[in-house]
Write an enzyme that holds these catalytic residues in place. Structure first.
Site, short mmCIF file in Angstrom:
data_model
loop_
_atom_site.label_atom_id
_atom_site.label_comp_id
_atom_site.label_asym_id
_atom_site.label_seq_id
_atom_site.Cartn_x
_atom_site.Cartn_y
_atom_site.Cartn_z
N ARG A 59 -38.19 -27.62 -0.97
CA ARG A 59 -37.85 -26.26 -0.51
C ARG A 59 -37.87 -25.25 -1.65
O ARG A 59 -38.28 -24.11 -1.45
CB ARG A 59 -36.48 -26.27 0.15
N ASP A 168 -24.58 -15.45 9.90
CA ASP A 168 -25.16 -16.57 9.15
C ASP A 168 -25.28 -16.14 7.69
O ASP A 168 -25.39 -14.95 7.41
CB ASP A 168 -26.54 -16.94 9.70
C1 LIG Z 1 -28.28 -26.23 11.76
S1 LIG Z 1 -27.94 -24.50 11.87
C2 LIG Z 1 -26.94 -24.46 13.34
C3 LIG Z 1 -27.32 -23.34 14.28
C4 LIG Z 1 -26.53 -23.28 15.57
N1 LIG Z 1 -25.13 -23.07 15.34
C5 LIG Z 1 -26.76 -24.52 16.41
O1 LIG Z 1 -25.89 -25.38 16.50
O2 LIG Z 1 -27.87 -24.65 16.95
C6 LIG Z 1 -26.71 -24.29 10.57
C7 LIG Z 1 -26.60 -22.85 10.09
O3 LIG Z 1 -25.43 -22.72 9.26
C8 LIG Z 1 -25.73 -21.77 8.26
N2 LIG Z 1 -24.79 -21.91 7.13
C9 LIG Z 1 -24.72 -22.90 6.21
N3 LIG Z 1 -23.78 -22.64 5.31
C10 LIG Z 1 -23.21 -21.46 5.67
C11 LIG Z 1 -22.17 -20.65 5.11
N4 LIG Z 1 -21.51 -21.01 4.01
N5 LIG Z 1 -21.87 -19.50 5.75
C12 LIG Z 1 -22.53 -19.12 6.87
N6 LIG Z 1 -23.52 -19.83 7.43
C13 LIG Z 1 -23.87 -20.99 6.83
C14 LIG Z 1 -27.18 -22.08 7.88
O4 LIG Z 1 -27.82 -20.99 7.24
C15 LIG Z 1 -27.80 -22.42 9.24
O5 LIG Z 1 -28.47 -21.35 9.83
#
Ligand SMILES: C[S@@+](CC[C@H](N)C(=O)[O-])C[C@H]1O[C@@H](n2cnc3c(N)ncnc32)[C@H](O)[C@@H]1O
Length: 298
Positions: A59, A168
């Site tokens: 990445r 996010d």
């Molecule tokens: C796998 S996706 C889940 C999306 C959705 N909630 C679902 O279940 O389909 C995880 C998301 O968490 C976000 N994320 C990770 N660490 C984070 C943080 N410290 N604060 C806010 N968002 C975060 C990532 O950028 C990513 O878009």
């Protein structure tokens, strides 16, 4: 020992070494990985285990190419020197997998325990308020799923104060959410009853990308927010979706986040977490009421 044998042994050792450590475009040492993993944890709470080495390499390699760097050591120096690189670093390492109606039973529950009671109560009051938070919303499929469920049940939405906050840490996914444009096959698993809220962008082509009705889009406000930092909003939510986000955090980070989320849920409100997640430790303010569904004690 014959010369042939020594040659073959040397070739064997070389090929073994090649299997253990494939040649890489950029020098990437243990120290590089450990340092970047620590940085990800400090900045975003994301815990990168050793098994994520190759993922981190591939990445971030794109960033090294874009910046014209030749090693991860150089990249670490750049990251330390240029605060603007933090955003690209976070965007590169976050995992954003999502889809419409993912873990669909949450939306059945949300419909019957949030949307329908709101409609019933709405008869009594002229205007009512409903707040939902999609924390870790990725490219928007989760908050838009919440929005179509609300839109379908609350036919006179205009009369009410209904809003979904979608946040996010990753600015790329927030941009996609705001655009609200998705591939045609992304709605394959959307139940037929909700298809009316999606329309092709180029109406003539069957394979055209789809978007959501303007009224549905208007319900959702996207913001960049790092869950590890202070949350700049007042007021509590009727329901919080924080699904498949804590999966990337370690136990202490998760426990602290759940405590904070609990404080942002109205008494009697709901917390939905991902199917493969569980709450660590005891959270007296929350009661498990269904599969990965919690209710804030009144
Ligand atoms: C796998 S996706 C889940 C999306 C959705 N909630 C679902 O279940 O389909 C995880 C998301 O968490 C976000 N994320 C990770 N660490 C984070 C943080 N410290 N604060 C806010 N968002 C975060 C990532 O950028 C990513 O878009």
């Amino acid at each position: 020992m014959s010369r042939d044998f020594r040659g073959a042994a040397a070739a064997f050792v070389t090929s073994e070494a090649a299997v253990a450590e494939p040649p890489r475009e950029f020098a990437f040492s243990d120290a590089d990985f450990r340092s970047l993993a620590q940085f990800a944890h400090k900045q975003a709470g994301i815990a990168l285990a050793d098994s994520k080495r190759n993922l981190v390499y591939s990445r971030l390699s794109r960033r090294l190419r874009a910046l014209g760097l030749t090693s991860f050591r150089q990249y670490r120096e750049h990251l330390a020197a240029d605060p603007a690189e933090l955003e690209s670093f976070i965007n590169a390492i976050s995992t954003n997998l999502t889809k419409f109606f993912r873990e669909a039973h949450h939306f059945d529950h949300f419909r019957t325990h949030v949307a329908l009671p709101f409609v019933q109560g709405a008869h009594a009051a002229a205007s009512r308020r409903l707040r939902v938070w999609s924390a870790g919303c990725s490219t928007g499929e989760e908050p838009y799923t919440i929005a179509v469920v609300l839109k379908r049940e609350i036919r006179d939405l205009d009369r009410h104060d209904v809003r979904i906050l979608a946040t996010d840490i990753d600015t790329d996914v927030i941009g996609k959410g705001v655009r609200g444009e998705y591939q045609a096959n992304s709605i394959d698993e959307v139940p037929k009853t909700y298809r009316e809220f999606f329309r092709p962008i180029d109406g003539k082509r069957e394979s055209a990308n789809v978007t959501l009705d303007e009224e549905v889009q208007k319900l959702v406000t996207f913001r960049r927010l790092n869950l590890m930092e202070p949350w700049p909003f007042n007021g509590n939510f009727d329901a919080v979706f924080c699904r498949n986000v804590m999966i990337y955090f370690d136990a202490a980070t998760k426990t602290a986040l759940i405590e904070r989320l609990t404080q942002k849920i109205k008494p009697g409100g709901w917390l939905y977490i991902g199917h493969s997640e569980s709450l660590i430790g005891s959270h007296p303010g929350l009661r498990l009421v269904g599969r990965t569904i919690y209710r804030r004690e009144a």
